[in-house]
Motif scaffolding. Structure first.
Motif, mmCIF file in Angstrom:
data_model
loop_
_atom_site.group_PDB
_atom_site.id
_atom_site.type_symbol
_atom_site.label_atom_id
_atom_site.label_comp_id
_atom_site.label_asym_id
_atom_site.label_seq_id
_atom_site.Cartn_x
_atom_site.Cartn_y
_atom_site.Cartn_z
ATOM 1 N N SER A 347 -10.827 -1.720 -10.867
ATOM 2 C CA SER A 347 -10.809 -0.297 -10.543
ATOM 3 C C SER A 347 -10.308 -0.079 -9.120
ATOM 4 C CB SER A 347 -12.222 0.287 -10.675
ATOM 5 O OG SER A 347 -13.073 -0.294 -9.685
ATOM 6 N N LYS A 348 -10.151 1.176 -8.749
ATOM 7 C CA LYS A 348 -9.675 1.515 -7.406
ATOM 8 C C LYS A 348 -10.614 0.967 -6.346
ATOM 9 C CE LYS A 348 -8.330 5.482 -4.549
ATOM 10 N NZ LYS A 348 -8.197 6.960 -4.491
ATOM 11 N N GLU A 349 -11.914 0.972 -6.635
ATOM 12 C CA GLU A 349 -12.902 0.474 -5.672
ATOM 13 C C GLU A 349 -12.853 -1.045 -5.543
ATOM 14 O OE1 GLU A 349 -13.587 4.360 -6.896
ATOM 15 O OE2 GLU A 349 -13.657 2.606 -8.213
ATOM 16 N N GLU A 350 -12.399 -1.727 -6.571
ATOM 17 C CA GLU A 350 -12.381 -3.194 -6.566
ATOM 18 C C GLU A 350 -11.097 -3.786 -6.009
ATOM 19 O OE1 GLU A 350 -14.512 -4.797 -10.422
ATOM 20 O OE2 GLU A 350 -13.227 -3.088 -10.908
ATOM 21 N N ALA A 351 -9.990 -3.108 -6.232
ATOM 22 C CA ALA A 351 -8.687 -3.683 -5.909
ATOM 23 C C ALA A 351 -8.250 -3.337 -4.488
ATOM 24 C CB ALA A 351 -7.635 -3.185 -6.901
ATOM 25 N N ALA A 352 -7.793 -4.337 -3.764
ATOM 26 C CA ALA A 352 -7.239 -4.104 -2.429
ATOM 27 C C ALA A 352 -5.826 -3.560 -2.575
ATOM 28 C CB ALA A 352 -7.223 -5.415 -1.635
ATOM 29 N N ALA A 353 -5.567 -2.430 -1.970
ATOM 30 C CA ALA A 353 -4.245 -1.820 -2.106
ATOM 31 C C ALA A 353 -3.743 -1.247 -0.783
ATOM 32 C CB ALA A 353 -4.302 -0.715 -3.162
ATOM 33 N N GLU A 354 -4.301 -1.735 0.337
ATOM 34 C CA GLU A 354 -3.879 -1.226 1.639
ATOM 35 C C GLU A 354 -2.478 -1.714 1.989
ATOM 36 O OE1 GLU A 354 -6.597 -2.966 1.094
ATOM 37 O OE2 GLU A 354 -8.365 -2.125 2.098
ATOM 38 N N GLU A 355 -1.727 -0.906 2.694
ATOM 39 C CA GLU A 355 -0.401 -1.299 3.162
ATOM 40 C C GLU A 355 -0.543 -2.256 4.344
ATOM 41 O OE1 GLU A 355 2.694 -0.615 2.070
ATOM 42 O OE2 GLU A 355 1.760 0.319 0.311
ATOM 43 N N PRO A 356 0.289 -3.294 4.415
ATOM 44 C CA PRO A 356 0.194 -4.234 5.545
ATOM 45 C C PRO A 356 0.639 -3.590 6.851
ATOM 46 C CG PRO A 356 2.090 -4.757 4.164
ATOM 47 C CD PRO A 356 1.312 -3.697 3.442
ATOM 48 N N CYS A 409 -7.568 -11.265 6.372
ATOM 49 C CA CYS A 409 -6.629 -10.679 7.338
ATOM 50 C C CYS A 409 -6.885 -9.184 7.524
ATOM 51 C CB CYS A 409 -5.192 -10.897 6.871
ATOM 52 S SG CYS A 409 -3.952 -10.138 7.958
ATOM 53 N N PRO A 410 -7.235 -8.748 8.734
ATOM 54 C CA PRO A 410 -7.489 -7.305 8.946
ATOM 55 C C PRO A 410 -6.220 -6.468 8.873
ATOM 56 C CG PRO A 410 -7.597 -8.500 11.028
ATOM 57 C CD PRO A 410 -7.482 -9.540 9.953
ATOM 58 N N ALA A 411 -5.070 -7.108 9.055
ATOM 59 C CA ALA A 411 -3.798 -6.389 8.972
ATOM 60 C C ALA A 411 -3.231 -6.383 7.556
ATOM 61 C CB ALA A 411 -2.788 -7.004 9.938
ATOM 62 N N LYS A 412 -3.919 -7.063 6.640
ATOM 63 C CA LYS A 412 -3.512 -7.120 5.228
ATOM 64 C C LYS A 412 -2.085 -7.661 5.071
ATOM 65 C CE LYS A 412 -7.478 -5.502 4.232
ATOM 66 N NZ LYS A 412 -8.518 -6.480 3.802
ATOM 67 N N ARG A 413 -1.752 -8.689 5.846
ATOM 68 C CA ARG A 413 -0.437 -9.306 5.775
ATOM 69 C C ARG A 413 -0.284 -10.080 4.456
ATOM 70 N NH1 ARG A 413 2.988 -7.091 8.277
ATOM 71 N NH2 ARG A 413 4.271 -8.965 8.372
ATOM 72 N N PRO A 414 0.899 -10.082 3.839
ATOM 73 C CA PRO A 414 1.133 -10.831 2.587
ATOM 74 C C PRO A 414 1.353 -12.322 2.886
ATOM 75 C CG PRO A 414 3.129 -9.685 3.242
ATOM 76 C CD PRO A 414 2.073 -9.272 4.241
#
Length: 468
Positions: A347-356, A409-414
């Motif tokens: 779900s939206k609450e479970e999946a990480a979808a932040e932009e790097p 990673c706090p910056a959500k880098r790939p």
């Protein structure tokens, strides 16, 4: 044997387990599909070569594609019926050749003869003939792993199942304990070892208790820590032995096998059953009823979701495998493989979808890396296209792709994407140059009076085309 506590290891993370969604769901048998699409790429290594033709009748368990070399595995029909098509399909693992079988509803089987009191060589041959591969995710052919080049003294059973959400191995350990142990004994006999250890995370007390009843296996209780199920981490926490970078478990006298693989070995030896079905966890807050299901290889993912009641809400992300190492899907029009361990509807609450965002040089990715690597260096040089530097300063080849760096990673880098790209480019760079031959089939050393490596690309291309 009474369980003992495992050692501490450096690194790793502690993600939410989410095991409670499906941990109590006993294994259910998925009904035989009306049609399956079975990939010829069912293991680590080369794809198998189709051994059937369109219109041919096949039985459940019959070989439909032969292994292409040692690092490959036979592929088997998971239902009885007729070969409808052989075609290329682009799915979760890229473009692969699939053999599509239409069910005849007869459930006719073609198994190998059961083995009685087999010796080491007979067991190794059965592992190969039954197409057994590692079911923990890598899919390495078990027959190859059971024939190490260096002497070993210990077999470790991997029951960690450290990936969040996944519980199919847990259910196997609770429901098929005896079969797993018999399979482990066959593997130990093939290896010529007597010491068997099983590592199980502390969040599975019922599984730990189940294996304490046996005198010939030592249960080791593992701290709930990801990636505890990584081979090198598991070996250290259960035996204290360290596998150096670039080395294999056999180099320290150990072979690791997943508990699901052990169950498949038991069925292959005692029933003659090839590997064409496995346990799969279907979970996530966007699926109506999370389950653990016996699924045949080549089953459409859409039909498995339907079996679990469909979507309870629109998922933000669908993952084949675990959330840390699995593959995100664009849709449900894909099919299961031997190595498919999970189908997750997050779900939206479970999946990480932040932009790097740009790297802030915090070093957290290095802090949690269980392999003591520098993922930020790999990402930096990979983005610049300098893959040799990415390997030199990040040691990307030694990465086990657990995803701990990217998770923290706090910056959500790939980061994993960068590591995989680096590995791919390094493989391309080290691949041998194509052999150009003349019409008689002899290798050409010169083209237009120049050494082959200095020949103009256009001339080389023309020669290749002219020589087939």
């Amino acid at each position: 044997m009474k369980a003992v506590k495992g050692k501490y290891y450096f690194g790793g993370i502690h993600p939410r387990g989410m095991k409670e969604l499906s941990a109590s769901a006993a294994l259910e048998v998925f009904p035989e599909p009306e049609e399956v699409a079975i990939s010829t790429s069912q293991s680590f290594g080369k794809p198998a070569i189709p051994a059937v033709t369109v219109g041919q009748a096949v039985k459940e368990g019959e070989v439909i594609a032969h292994a292409d070399g040692a690092i490959s595995s036979d592929v088997f029909a998971s239902i009885s019926g007729t070969v409808k098509e052989i075609k290329d399909i682009t799915g979760d693992r890229g473009n692969e050749t699939y053999i599509v079988i239409q069910s005849d509803g007869r459930h006719t089987k073609s198994y190998l003869p059961p083995l009685t009191a087999p010796d080491a060589e007979a067991i190794k041959a059965r592992l190969k003939d039954a197409g057994i591969v590692g079911l923990g995710g890598a899919g390495f052919p078990t027959a190859v792993k059971a024939s190490p080049k260096t002497p070993v003294d210990t077999l470790i059973l991997n029951g960690a199942e450290c990936e969040p959400y996944l519980t199919c191995d847990h259910r196997l350990m609770v429901e098929k304990t005896e079969e797993i142990m018999r399979g482990a004994r066959y593997l130990a006999a093939a290896l010529g070892v007597k010491k068997i250890i099983i590592g199980i995370e502390a969040n599975k007390p019922d599984a730990i208790k189940a294996f304490e009843q046996f005198d010939d296996v030592l249960p080791v209780v593992l701290k709930k820590q990801y990636p505890m199920g990584g081979e090198k981490q598991l070996i250290y926490v259960t035996t204290g032995r360290r596998v150096a970078l670039g080395k294999l478990p056999a180099d320290v006298g150990v072979i690791v096998q997943n508990v699901g693989t052990c169950f498949a070995v038991c069925e292959a030896v005692e029933l003659g059953k090839p590997l064409y079905e496995r346990a799969v966890t279907v979970s996530g807050k966007s699926v109506a009823t999370p389950k653990n299901v016996w699924v045949r290889v080549g089953t459409p993912v859409q039909s498995i979701i339907d079996f679990c009641g469909g979507e309870s809400s629109a998922p933000k992300k669908v993952v084949l495998g675990g959330p840390m190492t699995g593959t995100a899907l664009a849709g449900y029009d894909v099919y299961t493989h031997k190595t498919t361990s999970g189908i997750l509807l997050l779900s939206k609450e479970e999946a990480a979808a932040e932009e790097p965002t740009p790297c802030i040089n915090c070093g957290k990715c290095a802090d949690v890396c269980p392999m003591h690597l520098m993922p930020m260096n790999t990402a930096f040089y990979s983005a610049a296209g300098d893959f040799e530097a990415a390997e030199k300063y990040g040691n990307a080849r030694s990465c086990i792709e657990c995803g701990a760096c990217e998770y923290i990673c706090p910056a959500k880098r790939p980061l994993i994407q960068a590591i995989r790209k680096t590995k791919s480019e390094l493989r391309k760079a080290s691949a041998p140059a194509p052999v150009v031959r003349d019409v008689a089939g002899k290798p050409l050393k010169e083209i237009d009076g120049k050494p082959i490596e200095e020949a103009a690309p256009d001339n080389l291309k023309n020669k290749e085309e002219n020589n087939g």
